[in-house]
Enzyme design. Structure first.
Site, PDB file in Angstrom:
ATOM      1  CE1 TYR A 152      55.254 127.998  18.962  1.00 42.17           C
ATOM      2  CE2 TYR A 152      53.805 127.852  17.054  1.00 42.17           C
ATOM      3  CZ  TYR A 152      54.017 128.211  18.369  1.00 42.17           C
ATOM      4  OH  TYR A 152      52.994 128.760  19.114  1.00 42.17           O
ATOM      5  CE  LYS A 156      53.247 125.692  20.763  1.00 40.65           C
ATOM      6  NZ  LYS A 156      52.948 125.801  22.206  1.00 40.65           N
TER       7      LYS A 156
HETATM    8  P1  NAP Z   1      54.766 134.934  25.118  1.00 42.04           P
HETATM    9  O1  NAP Z   1      54.062 136.238  25.303  1.00 42.04           O
HETATM   10  O2  NAP Z   1      56.072 134.892  24.440  1.00 42.04           O
HETATM   11  O3  NAP Z   1      54.885 134.233  26.560  1.00 42.04           O
HETATM   12  C1  NAP Z   1      55.483 132.976  26.706  1.00 42.04           C
HETATM   13  C2  NAP Z   1      55.798 132.759  28.180  1.00 42.04           C
HETATM   14  O4  NAP Z   1      56.417 131.471  28.335  1.00 42.04           O
HETATM   15  C3  NAP Z   1      56.763 133.791  28.731  1.00 42.04           C
HETATM   16  O5  NAP Z   1      56.290 134.285  29.967  1.00 42.04           O
HETATM   17  C4  NAP Z   1      58.054 132.994  28.930  1.00 42.04           C
HETATM   18  O6  NAP Z   1      58.854 133.435  29.995  1.00 42.04           O
HETATM   19  C5  NAP Z   1      57.495 131.609  29.239  1.00 42.04           C
HETATM   20  N1  NAP Z   1      58.505 130.574  29.043  1.00 42.04           N
HETATM   21  C6  NAP Z   1      59.264 130.346  27.942  1.00 42.04           C
HETATM   22  N2  NAP Z   1      60.096 129.325  28.163  1.00 42.04           N
HETATM   23  C7  NAP Z   1      59.871 128.894  29.420  1.00 42.04           C
HETATM   24  C8  NAP Z   1      60.414 127.859  30.224  1.00 42.04           C
HETATM   25  N3  NAP Z   1      61.372 127.056  29.766  1.00 42.04           N
HETATM   26  N4  NAP Z   1      59.927 127.681  31.481  1.00 42.04           N
HETATM   27  C9  NAP Z   1      58.948 128.483  31.976  1.00 42.04           C
HETATM   28  N5  NAP Z   1      58.403 129.483  31.254  1.00 42.04           N
HETATM   29  C10 NAP Z   1      58.853 129.686  30.003  1.00 42.04           C
HETATM   30  O7  NAP Z   1      53.834 133.902  24.309  1.00 42.04           O
HETATM   31  P2  NAP Z   1      52.243 133.765  24.186  1.00 42.04           P
HETATM   32  O8  NAP Z   1      51.853 134.323  22.880  1.00 42.04           O
HETATM   33  O9  NAP Z   1      51.588 134.243  25.430  1.00 42.04           O
HETATM   34  O10 NAP Z   1      52.120 132.173  24.065  1.00 42.04           O
HETATM   35  C11 NAP Z   1      51.732 131.314  25.116  1.00 42.04           C
HETATM   36  C12 NAP Z   1      51.546 129.903  24.569  1.00 42.04           C
HETATM   37  O11 NAP Z   1      50.546 129.908  23.544  1.00 42.04           O
HETATM   38  C13 NAP Z   1      52.813 129.327  23.920  1.00 42.04           C
HETATM   39  O12 NAP Z   1      52.905 127.957  24.183  1.00 42.04           O
HETATM   40  C14 NAP Z   1      52.564 129.572  22.449  1.00 42.04           C
HETATM   41  O13 NAP Z   1      53.293 128.678  21.652  1.00 42.04           O
HETATM   42  C15 NAP Z   1      51.070 129.336  22.363  1.00 42.04           C
HETATM   43  N6  NAP Z   1      50.465 129.954  21.185  1.00 42.04           N
HETATM   44  C16 NAP Z   1      50.515 131.315  20.991  1.00 42.04           C
HETATM   45  C17 NAP Z   1      49.945 131.860  19.847  1.00 42.04           C
HETATM   46  C18 NAP Z   1      49.935 133.351  19.565  1.00 42.04           C
HETATM   47  O14 NAP Z   1      49.462 133.741  18.494  1.00 42.04           O
HETATM   48  N7  NAP Z   1      50.425 134.193  20.464  1.00 42.04           N
HETATM   49  C19 NAP Z   1      49.339 131.016  18.904  1.00 42.04           C
HETATM   50  C20 NAP Z   1      49.323 129.654  19.119  1.00 42.04           C
HETATM   51  C21 NAP Z   1      49.878 129.126  20.271  1.00 42.04           C
HETATM   52  P3  NAP Z   1      60.182 134.337  29.720  1.00 42.04           P
HETATM   53  O15 NAP Z   1      59.666 135.607  29.092  1.00 42.04           O
HETATM   54  O16 NAP Z   1      60.745 134.535  31.066  1.00 42.04           O
HETATM   55  O17 NAP Z   1      61.042 133.543  28.810  1.00 42.04           O
END
Ligand code: NAP
Length: 243
Positions: A152, A156
């Protein structure tokens, strides 16, 4: 300023992506909501209730051809593509000595190559328009690393290099490209972590609170609106990482 513009958010059915789509909709932008498995009708209605149009497009952004179809559909439907937000991402955590090749490859393929795929296809449209904003969702983990997240963190950190190179290549035509580095945001992605891990994380957050999708979304919209910020990484992390 965003009224009537077209904003595409990948992986926007829930979590941070959904919050980003809603935040742009509040500003009057039409939304292309990309999803991979499914999206609730309620989510689309919530966006449309803000007085904008929402086109939901199913596509796996890690697939080059599907990403191309997604971008073409967005442009064909709304006539322009003004903002691209690469939000889709996954985790497959584990210590490096036990990490499978598949866990490494799948994270890189979605988090990093997925963003390349959409930028690759969106850039020709934005170059012709001579305008556009691209925002990539990186992470503080891509800056400082994290034990148990080598795949990861690599994806990133790679996104930051992709962001800066894209910013340099597209700047001459008035297109910006920036990254957001969220810290700990309460979503499904972080809900799986144990209370012990969450407590440890909290110790490293000066503002003593976990972030929300809305906190991240407001920063994304800020970057999309600013024509003079490019190639930057904006931390949205309660002060966890101070550069
Ligand atoms: P999340 O709730 O797990 O949502 C991720 C979304 O991405 C889901 O709707 C998923 O769809 C979609 N996705 C995954 N693979 C995909 C693909 N190949 N094509 C299209 N859609 C896809 O995660 P989140 O926490 O909202 O995170 C969103 C972004 O922020 C990510 O890039 C994550 O790495 C980044 N981020 C999050 C955090 C945190 O603390 N939450 C911190 C730093 C960065 P499905 O459910 O259908 O697979």
């Amino acid at each position: 300023m965003l009224k009537g513009k077209t904003v595409l958010v990948t992986g926007a059915a829930k979590g941070i992506g959904k919050a980003i789509a809603l935040e742009f909709a509040k500003d009057g932008a039409n939304i292309v909501l990309n999803y991979r498995s499914n999206v609730d009708d309620e989510t689309i209605k919530e966006i449309e209730a803000l007085g904008v149009q929402c086109l939901a497009v199913k596509a796996d952004v890690s697939d080059f051809a599907e990403a191309e179809k997604l971008i073409k559909e967005a442009k064909a439907h709304f006539g322009s593509l003004d903002v691209l937000v690469n939000n889709a991402g996954i985790t497959r955590d584990g210590l490096i000595m036990r990490m499978s090749e598949d866990d490494f490859d799948s994270v890189l393929k979605i988090n990093l190559k997925g963003a390349f795929n959409t930028i690759r296809h969106a850039s020709s449209i934005m170059l012709k328009q001579r305008s556009g904003a691209i925002i990539n969702l990186s992470s503080v983990v891509g800056i400082i690393g994290n034990a148990g997240q080598a795949n990861y963190a690599a994806s990133k950190a790679g996104l930051i290099g992709l962001t800066k190179s894209t910013a340099r290549e597209l700047a001459a035509r008035g297109i910006t490209c920036n990254a957001i580095a969220p810290g700990f945001i309460s979503t499904d992605m972080t809900a799986v972590l144990s209370d012990e891990v969450k407590e440890q994380m909290m110790c490293n957050i000066p503002l003593k609170a976990f972030g929300t999708g809305e906190d991240v979304a407001k920063a994304v919209v800020f970057l999309a609106k600013n024509r003079y910020i490019t190639g930057q990484v904006l931390n949205v992390d309660g002060g966890m990482v101070m550069n």
